[in-house]
Design a protein around this motif. Structure first.
Motif, short mmCIF file in Angstrom:
data_model
loop_
_atom_site.label_atom_id
_atom_site.label_comp_id
_atom_site.label_asym_id
_atom_site.label_seq_id
_atom_site.Cartn_x
_atom_site.Cartn_y
_atom_site.Cartn_z
N ILE A 28 0.98 -1.37 0.52
CA ILE A 28 -0.06 -0.19 0.40
C ILE A 28 0.66 1.19 -0.06
CG2 ILE A 28 -1.99 1.18 1.15
CD1 ILE A 28 -2.55 -1.20 2.07
N GLY A 29 1.66 1.22 0.37
CA GLY A 29 2.59 2.48 1.18
C GLY A 29 3.45 2.88 -0.01
N ILE A 30 3.99 1.33 -1.06
CA ILE A 30 4.89 1.96 -2.25
C ILE A 30 3.50 2.07 -3.19
CG2 ILE A 30 6.31 0.16 -4.00
CD1 ILE A 30 7.50 -0.99 -1.73
N GLY A 31 2.55 1.21 -3.39
CA GLY A 31 1.51 1.52 -4.69
C GLY A 31 1.45 3.40 -3.98
N SER A 32 0.71 3.35 -3.49
CA SER A 32 0.06 4.83 -3.03
C SER A 32 1.50 6.32 -3.21
CB SER A 32 -0.34 5.14 -1.43
OG SER A 32 -1.18 4.28 -1.24
N ALA A 33 2.84 5.50 -3.22
CA ALA A 33 4.28 6.81 -3.35
C ALA A 33 4.21 6.60 -4.57
CB ALA A 33 5.32 6.34 -2.71
N TRP A 34 3.71 5.68 -5.29
CA TRP A 34 3.95 5.67 -6.66
C TRP A 34 2.98 6.89 -7.42
CZ3 TRP A 34 1.04 4.37 -11.06
CH2 TRP A 34 1.79 4.11 -12.26
N LEU A 35 1.23 6.49 -6.72
CA LEU A 35 0.30 7.23 -7.81
C LEU A 35 0.55 8.76 -7.27
CD1 LEU A 35 -2.10 6.07 -6.36
CD2 LEU A 35 -2.14 5.43 -8.39
N LEU A 36 1.45 8.97 -6.47
CA LEU A 36 1.20 10.30 -5.81
C LEU A 36 3.11 11.35 -6.57
CD1 LEU A 36 0.79 10.98 -2.51
CD2 LEU A 36 -0.72 11.70 -4.00
N ALA A 37 3.75 9.88 -7.41
CA ALA A 37 4.98 10.34 -8.12
C ALA A 37 4.62 10.56 -9.16
CB ALA A 37 5.80 9.60 -8.05
N SER A 38 3.44 9.71 -9.67
CA SER A 38 3.48 9.91 -10.82
C SER A 38 2.23 11.44 -11.24
CB SER A 38 1.99 9.47 -11.30
OG SER A 38 2.31 7.34 -11.13
N ARG A 39 1.81 12.01 -10.80
CA ARG A 39 1.34 13.04 -10.39
C ARG A 39 1.96 14.65 -10.24
NH1 ARG A 39 -2.87 15.06 -5.55
NH2 ARG A 39 -2.93 17.88 -6.20
N ARG A 40 3.51 14.33 -9.75
CA ARG A 40 4.47 15.36 -9.62
C ARG A 40 5.48 15.61 -10.80
NH1 ARG A 40 4.82 16.98 -4.28
NH2 ARG A 40 6.82 16.72 -4.42
N LEU A 41 5.33 14.18 -11.60
CA LEU A 41 6.53 13.58 -12.30
C LEU A 41 6.70 14.97 -13.45
CD1 LEU A 41 8.20 11.55 -13.21
CD2 LEU A 41 6.44 10.25 -14.81
N ASN A 42 5.31 15.34 -13.22
CA ASN A 42 6.06 16.46 -15.19
C ASN A 42 6.37 17.96 -14.10
OD1 ASN A 42 5.11 17.33 -17.43
ND2 ASN A 42 4.37 19.38 -16.98
N THR A 49 9.30 9.41 -18.63
CA THR A 49 7.94 8.78 -18.69
C THR A 49 8.13 8.29 -17.41
OG1 THR A 49 9.95 6.34 -19.26
CG2 THR A 49 9.37 8.59 -21.11
N LYS A 50 7.16 7.36 -17.97
CA LYS A 50 6.37 6.71 -16.04
C LYS A 50 6.74 5.84 -16.22
CE LYS A 50 2.31 8.77 -15.54
NZ LYS A 50 1.63 8.74 -15.77
N GLU A 51 7.96 5.19 -17.94
CA GLU A 51 8.45 3.75 -16.95
C GLU A 51 10.18 3.40 -16.09
OE1 GLU A 51 7.26 5.31 -20.10
OE2 GLU A 51 5.79 3.10 -20.12
N LYS A 52 10.42 5.40 -16.23
CA LYS A 52 11.41 5.49 -15.91
C LYS A 52 11.14 5.55 -13.88
CE LYS A 52 14.70 8.14 -17.49
NZ LYS A 52 15.59 8.94 -18.24
N LEU A 53 9.98 6.46 -14.24
CA LEU A 53 9.34 6.48 -12.74
C LEU A 53 9.03 4.73 -11.97
CD1 LEU A 53 8.46 8.37 -9.90
CD2 LEU A 53 6.47 7.77 -11.27
N SER A 54 8.22 4.70 -12.82
CA SER A 54 8.58 2.78 -12.21
C SER A 54 9.96 2.31 -11.63
CB SER A 54 8.02 2.46 -13.62
OG SER A 54 6.26 2.78 -13.67
N ASP A 55 10.81 2.36 -12.46
CA ASP A 55 11.77 1.82 -11.89
C ASP A 55 12.56 3.03 -11.04
OD1 ASP A 55 12.06 0.35 -14.50
OD2 ASP A 55 13.16 2.55 -15.86
N LEU A 56 12.70 4.16 -10.76
CA LEU A 56 12.67 4.37 -9.71
C LEU A 56 12.46 3.95 -8.65
CD1 LEU A 56 14.17 6.78 -8.09
CD2 LEU A 56 12.60 8.48 -8.65
N VAL A 57 10.95 3.64 -8.46
CA VAL A 57 10.22 3.65 -7.43
C VAL A 57 10.88 2.09 -6.95
CG1 VAL A 57 7.92 2.44 -7.10
CG2 VAL A 57 7.85 4.87 -7.64
N PHE A 58 10.67 1.36 -7.91
CA PHE A 58 11.18 -0.51 -7.87
C PHE A 58 12.20 -0.18 -6.78
CE2 PHE A 58 14.45 -3.96 -9.17
CZ PHE A 58 12.89 -4.59 -9.05
N TRP A 59 13.80 0.66 -7.54
CA TRP A 59 14.74 0.14 -6.58
C TRP A 59 14.59 0.92 -5.76
CZ3 TRP A 59 18.06 -2.61 -8.29
CH2 TRP A 59 17.90 -3.45 -9.46
N THR A 60 13.99 1.98 -5.46
CA THR A 60 13.58 2.66 -3.97
C THR A 60 13.46 1.67 -2.79
OG1 THR A 60 12.20 3.91 -4.27
CG2 THR A 60 14.40 4.85 -4.40
#
Length: 270
Positions: A28-42, A49-60
Motif C-alpha cells: 500500500i505504501g509503495i503503490g500510493s507513493a507511486w501514484l503521487l509521484a506520477s502526479r508530480r512527475l511532469n 516517462t512513467k517507465e522511468k518513474l516505475s524503475d525509480l520506485v522499484f529500486w527505492t
C-alpha cells in the motif's frame, strides 16, 4: 481505556500461502507513493516517462526492504541473527528498521541518479514527501501485529495488547498509532505543503530528516525499547533516539546549507 481491535495478522490464507497485513502495508505504501509521484512527475522533469518513474520506485522499494531488514539485523539484534541466519528472511514477523531502510533508499537513489542524469538531492527532494505514506502504513502494520507498543499508562486511550504479545497484560500507550499520526500523517502534511512551492535543492530533504527525527525522538519516550537492547544510557535513551540525533542535526544542516550557499537549482511542484 480503549479495546484493542483483535485483527488477525494474516489478511488472507490460501492453503499454505499466507498473506500478512504487515506485507500488505508495504505494498500500500509503495503503490500510493507511486501514484503521487506520477502526479508530480511532469513538474519534476517533463522528459521523464512513467517507465522511468516505475524503475525509480522499484529500486527505492528494494532499498526500503533490503536496507530496512539489514538495518534491523545490524542495529537491533545482530547476535540473534548470527545464531540463526535464516531468521533474516522471516520478514512477515516484523523486524524492519527505518534508519536501515533510509540508508537503502539513499544508496538506491544515488545509483539511479548517476544512471539517469540527476543529482542525489534532486531525487531525494522528489522522493521525500512521498515517504511518510509508507511510514504511516508500516506503523499500522505494527499495530495489527501488536508489536512495538508503549509503556504502561492510565491515559483514557490506553490499550491492553493480546497475551501473546504482552504477557503482563498492562494498559499501554498505543505508540504505533502515535507514530502513524506523527511520522505518517503530520510529516506528510508538512512536506507536501512545504514542497508545493519552489525550494532550494536539499531543503525538502532537510525538512524530512529534521521532522522525522523530532517526531521519532519524542515518541520513543513512551515506547518500550527493544527487549534485547533496553535503554542505552541514563535510563531513557533508546537506539531509536540515538539514530535520530544525526537526522535532526543533519536536517538542520541541510536546510541551512540550502538557503545560504548562494544561487542553487530549485524544484517546482504541483
Amino acid at each position: 481505556m480503549l479495546a484493542y481491535p483483535q485483527i488477525d495478522p494474516v489478511a488472507l490464507a490460501i492453503g499454505p500461502l499466507k498473506i500478512h497485513w504487515y506485507g500488505l502495508m508495504y505494498l500500500i505504501g509503495i503503490g500510493s507513493a507511486w501514484l503521487l509521484a506520477s502526479r508530480r512527475l511532469n513538474d519534476f522533469d517533463p522528459t521523464w516517462t512513467k517507465e522511468k518513474l516505475s524503475d525509480l520506485v522499484f529500486w527505492t522499494a528494494m532499498g526500503v526492504i533490503v536496507g530496512g531488514r539489514l538495518g534491523y539485523v545490524l542495529f537491533y539484534d545482530l547476535e540473534a541473527y548470527i545464531a540463526n541466519p535464516l531468521l533474516i528472511f522471516e520478514v512477515w514477523k516484523g523486524g524492519m528498521a527505518f534508519h536501515g531502510g533510509l540508508l537503502g533508499v539513499m544508496l538506491a537513489t544515488w545509483w539511479f541518479g548517476r544512471r539517469n542524469g540527476k543529482s542525489f538531492f534532486e531525487l531525494m527532494d522528489f522522493i521525500a514527501p512521498l515517504v511518510p505514506i509508507g511510514l504511516g502504513a508500516g506503523r499500522i502494520g505494527n499495530f495489527i501485529n501488536a508489536e512495538l507498543w508503549g509503556k504502561p499508562t492510565d491515559v483514557p486511550w490506553a490499550m491492553v495488547f493480546p497475551p501473546y504479545s504482552d504477557p503482563a497484560q498492562l494498559a499501554r500507550h498505543p505508540s504505533q498509532l502515535y507514530q502513524f499520526a506523527l511520522e505518517g500523517v503530520a510529516l506528510f502534511i508538512i512536506l507536501w505543503a512545504f514542497s508545493r512551492k519552489p525550494r532550494p535543492t536539499m531543503a525538502v530533504s532537510g525538512m524530512f530528516a529534521l521532522f522525522y527525527g523530532i517526531f521519532r525522538f519524542i515518541v520513543e519516550f513512551v515506547r518500550v525499547p527493544d527487549a534485547q537492547l533496553g535503554y542505552l544510557a541514563w535510563g531513557w535513551l533508546t537506539m531509536g533516539q540515538v539514530l535520530c540525533l544525526p537526522m535532526i542535526l543533519g536536517g538542520l544542516a541541510l536546510i541551512w546549507w540550502a538557503y545560504n550557499r548562494g544561487p542553487s537549482v530549485t524544484r517546482t511542484t504541483p
